[in-house]
Design a protein around this motif. Sequence first.
Motif, PDB file in Angstrom:
ATOM      1  N   LEU A  15      47.523  62.998  16.697  1.00 19.38           N
ATOM      2  CA  LEU A  15      48.592  62.004  16.787  1.00 19.38           C
ATOM      3  C   LEU A  15      49.869  62.549  16.156  1.00 19.38           C
ATOM      4  O   LEU A  15      50.972  62.349  16.660  1.00 19.38           O
ATOM      5  CB  LEU A  15      48.179  60.701  16.091  1.00 19.38           C
ATOM      6  CG  LEU A  15      47.031  59.919  16.712  1.00 19.38           C
ATOM      7  CD1 LEU A  15      46.803  58.617  15.953  1.00 19.38           C
ATOM      8  CD2 LEU A  15      47.300  59.623  18.176  1.00 19.38           C
TER       9      LEU A  15
ATOM     10  N   LYS B 119      50.594  65.746  15.819  1.00 17.41           N
ATOM     11  CA  LYS B 119      51.064  66.829  16.676  1.00 17.41           C
ATOM     12  C   LYS B 119      51.828  66.267  17.876  1.00 17.41           C
ATOM     13  O   LYS B 119      52.915  66.736  18.220  1.00 17.41           O
ATOM     14  CB  LYS B 119      49.851  67.643  17.150  1.00 17.41           C
ATOM     15  CG  LYS B 119      50.199  68.871  17.969  1.00 17.41           C
ATOM     16  CD  LYS B 119      48.940  69.647  18.312  1.00 17.41           C
ATOM     17  CE  LYS B 119      49.254  70.801  19.249  1.00 17.41           C
ATOM     18  NZ  LYS B 119      48.055  71.558  19.626  1.00 17.41           N
ATOM     19  N   SER B 120      51.236  65.236  18.479  1.00 20.50           N
ATOM     20  CA  SER B 120      51.858  64.614  19.640  1.00 20.50           C
ATOM     21  C   SER B 120      53.229  64.037  19.283  1.00 20.50           C
ATOM     22  O   SER B 120      54.197  64.221  20.021  1.00 20.50           O
ATOM     23  CB  SER B 120      50.925  63.525  20.175  1.00 20.50           C
ATOM     24  OG  SER B 120      51.615  62.603  20.956  1.00 20.50           O
ATOM     25  N   ALA B 121      53.307  63.373  18.133  1.00 19.13           N
ATOM     26  CA  ALA B 121      54.585  62.776  17.715  1.00 19.13           C
ATOM     27  C   ALA B 121      55.605  63.870  17.398  1.00 19.13           C
ATOM     28  O   ALA B 121      56.781  63.754  17.726  1.00 19.13           O
ATOM     29  CB  ALA B 121      54.368  61.872  16.504  1.00 19.13           C
ATOM     30  N   ARG B 122      55.128  64.944  16.764  1.00 20.07           N
ATOM     31  CA  ARG B 122      56.052  66.036  16.417  1.00 20.07           C
ATOM     32  C   ARG B 122      56.585  66.700  17.682  1.00 20.07           C
ATOM     33  O   ARG B 122      57.738  67.124  17.735  1.00 20.07           O
ATOM     34  CB  ARG B 122      55.334  67.072  15.536  1.00 20.07           C
ATOM     35  CG  ARG B 122      55.239  66.649  14.072  1.00 20.07           C
ATOM     36  CD  ARG B 122      55.400  67.836  13.135  1.00 20.07           C
ATOM     37  NE  ARG B 122      54.427  68.888  13.424  1.00 20.07           N
ATOM     38  CZ  ARG B 122      54.726  70.167  13.491  1.00 20.07           C
ATOM     39  NH1 ARG B 122      55.951  70.577  13.295  1.00 20.07           N
ATOM     40  NH2 ARG B 122      53.784  71.043  13.749  1.00 20.07           N
ATOM     41  N   SER B 123      55.713  66.785  18.707  1.00 21.12           N
ATOM     42  CA  SER B 123      56.146  67.428  19.948  1.00 21.12           C
ATOM     43  C   SER B 123      57.255  66.622  20.621  1.00 21.12           C
ATOM     44  O   SER B 123      57.997  67.135  21.444  1.00 21.12           O
ATOM     45  CB  SER B 123      54.967  67.619  20.896  1.00 21.12           C
ATOM     46  OG  SER B 123      54.662  66.409  21.553  1.00 21.12           O
ATOM     47  N   MET B 124      57.352  65.323  20.272  1.00 22.70           N
ATOM     48  CA  MET B 124      58.433  64.512  20.822  1.00 22.70           C
ATOM     49  C   MET B 124      59.662  64.562  19.924  1.00 22.70           C
ATOM     50  O   MET B 124      60.608  63.777  20.091  1.00 22.70           O
ATOM     51  CB  MET B 124      57.962  63.066  20.973  1.00 22.70           C
ATOM     52  CG  MET B 124      56.926  62.898  22.063  1.00 22.70           C
ATOM     53  SD  MET B 124      56.451  61.176  22.219  1.00 22.70           S
ATOM     54  CE  MET B 124      54.768  61.320  22.721  1.00 22.70           C
TER      55      MET B 124
ATOM     56  N   LEU C 296      60.014  63.832  16.662  1.00 19.84           N
ATOM     57  CA  LEU C 296      60.186  62.850  15.584  1.00 19.84           C
ATOM     58  C   LEU C 296      60.393  63.571  14.252  1.00 19.84           C
ATOM     59  O   LEU C 296      59.669  64.516  13.942  1.00 19.84           O
ATOM     60  CB  LEU C 296      58.947  61.948  15.482  1.00 19.84           C
ATOM     61  CG  LEU C 296      59.038  60.584  16.148  1.00 19.84           C
ATOM     62  CD1 LEU C 296      58.980  60.762  17.654  1.00 19.84           C
ATOM     63  CD2 LEU C 296      57.919  59.672  15.687  1.00 19.84           C
TER      64      LEU C 296
ATOM     65  N   ARG D 123      60.611  59.219  10.542  1.00 17.85           N
ATOM     66  CA  ARG D 123      60.135  58.439  11.687  1.00 17.85           C
ATOM     67  C   ARG D 123      58.634  58.640  11.890  1.00 17.85           C
ATOM     68  O   ARG D 123      57.917  57.703  12.223  1.00 17.85           O
ATOM     69  CB  ARG D 123      60.874  58.853  12.962  1.00 17.85           C
ATOM     70  CG  ARG D 123      62.370  58.630  12.935  1.00 17.85           C
ATOM     71  CD  ARG D 123      62.732  57.163  13.113  1.00 17.85           C
ATOM     72  NE  ARG D 123      62.398  56.626  14.415  1.00 17.85           N
ATOM     73  CZ  ARG D 123      63.109  56.819  15.520  1.00 17.85           C
ATOM     74  NH1 ARG D 123      64.194  57.549  15.470  1.00 17.85           N
ATOM     75  NH2 ARG D 123      62.752  56.288  16.661  1.00 17.85           N
TER      76      ARG D 123
ATOM     77  N   LYS E  83      56.233  55.547  12.029  1.00 20.58           N
ATOM     78  CA  LYS E  83      55.661  55.166  13.323  1.00 20.58           C
ATOM     79  C   LYS E  83      54.218  55.608  13.511  1.00 20.58           C
ATOM     80  O   LYS E  83      53.522  55.080  14.360  1.00 20.58           O
ATOM     81  CB  LYS E  83      56.507  55.753  14.458  1.00 20.58           C
ATOM     82  CG  LYS E  83      57.931  55.259  14.422  1.00 20.58           C
ATOM     83  CD  LYS E  83      58.409  54.853  15.791  1.00 20.58           C
ATOM     84  CE  LYS E  83      59.786  54.285  15.740  1.00 20.58           C
ATOM     85  NZ  LYS E  83      59.862  52.949  16.291  1.00 20.58           N
ATOM     86  N   VAL E  84      53.781  56.612  12.760  1.00 18.70           N
ATOM     87  CA  VAL E  84      52.424  57.121  12.970  1.00 18.70           C
ATOM     88  C   VAL E  84      51.565  57.006  11.707  1.00 18.70           C
ATOM     89  O   VAL E  84      50.530  56.348  11.707  1.00 18.70           O
ATOM     90  CB  VAL E  84      52.450  58.588  13.462  1.00 18.70           C
ATOM     91  CG1 VAL E  84      51.037  59.098  13.688  1.00 18.70           C
ATOM     92  CG2 VAL E  84      53.261  58.705  14.748  1.00 18.70           C
TER      93      VAL E  84
END
Lengths: 252, 256
Positions: A151, A153-158, A160, A164, A168-169
């Motif tokens: 989660l 990793k996914s957020a960092r790839s966007m 954030l 944030r 958010k996570v």
Amino acid sequence: MTAVARRAFRASAAIVLLAAVWETLPRLGAVNPVFLPPLTEVLTAWYDLLRTGQLLDHTQASLLRSLTGFALAIATAIPLGLLIGWYRPLAGFLNPVLELFRNTAALALLPVFVLILGLGETSKVAIILYACSWPILLNTIAGVRNVDPLLVKSARSMGLNAARLFQKVILPAAVPTVFTGIRLAGAYSILVLIAAEMVGAKAGLGYLINYAQLNFRVTDMYAAIITISVLGLLFNLSLVRLERRFSTWRTT
Amino acid sequence: MKIQFRDVGKEFPVRDSDHTFPALSGVTLDVREGEFLTLVGPSGCGKSTLLDLLSGLTEPTSGEILIDGAPVEGPGLDRGIVFQQYALLPWRTALANVEFGLEAKGVPRTERRELARHYLDLVGLRDFEARYPHELSGGMRQRVAIARSLAFDPDILLMDEPFAALDAQTRESLQEELLRIWEATGKTVVFITHGIDEAVYLGQRVAVMSAGPGRIRTVLDVSFDSREGDLRADPRFGEYRHEIWTLLREEAIPVG
């Protein structure tokens, strides 16, 4: 029997049985009724305490201490836990100390609290605050540290940023674990309260239990014990309710 | 060229030692604008490392990666990633998950909702917007993840074995749907897989990787006279399949 009645019966069967055993054993003389009076006598004493307003006074005194310590623990341990969990080096540095304190029974420190803060309200609220802080602190740290790395990793790839990402996570992911800590702390707050009130208190259910015992008012003693267990039960029940509301999604 | 890998190498430090482990070495690869490129290779050949580099989550040890001629500097919303394990936020509904990338992009609330609905509709989940991930099947979760990546409108879609955890039937229907979405949106897609069939079915070109350290072995052009009917039964499909299989098999034989 309707389904509701059947469920009610199943839920309370063991309690009813326990009450029946408590009532009959002293009456049959199987146990000494002086030390364990039949339940009905205890309930009569409980009603008397309620009628004279004594029970309410003691319960109020207890709840005030318990809830103050509990609330202060939430207010301090959650932010602290988030901080420690977020900064990994800090968590690594503090871990041995946390382990040490976690494994020290809070009540072992009661004399220390009394020594430093005196016999008054401060030391009582402080020991409850102290005991409640550990489960909340440790669970909050664990909650932050055990967030699914995918989660993150996914957020960092966007793209954030750290703030944030946290908002958010990390924070929402940690909520259920934090709540487990809060529920544990709720139980501790009652547990430690009673012990604290047995030392140098002038009100409170722990005081009532101890005082009744010293004056050989055995029925009053049991009445106070029943009150405290019902109180603990209700407190836990409301926390479980609250916990469920905040973590409906954790059912995978 | 949309994406250019120029002699890219990546080494990882080995724990408790001064050595490094080379995961990728001398990778040179071009991906064209709007192309569907599949990357196939044995496990441990550095496929996912390649994707991490392209997404900007890690930096190459040597060489450079260019997108539209500019070197990759960190993650960004010009690339959307779809992970094998979906990476959906379990406390958010399907709709709110799709909105997540849009929040990161700073799209205003009402527009966000509208866009998220549009993309959920595109992946066929219009009626499931209020469901939480745990209330959805694996295939549906992956659809939500794809919708999320499409919603913030990246130029490039990076997919890391997105269908590997799904059953065969769900996988085939999602493959078909992905091609439809790709044709409709014109994104550049880099799709990682260890399935040869999947690589041939989806890719306009298939890059075959070899392990130890990971490199690009060959890039194969895949084209069919017609994609109508059962493509997997086309003799050309079998030939491509066999060619890649042979390449990967040679790879599997120890060199000594």
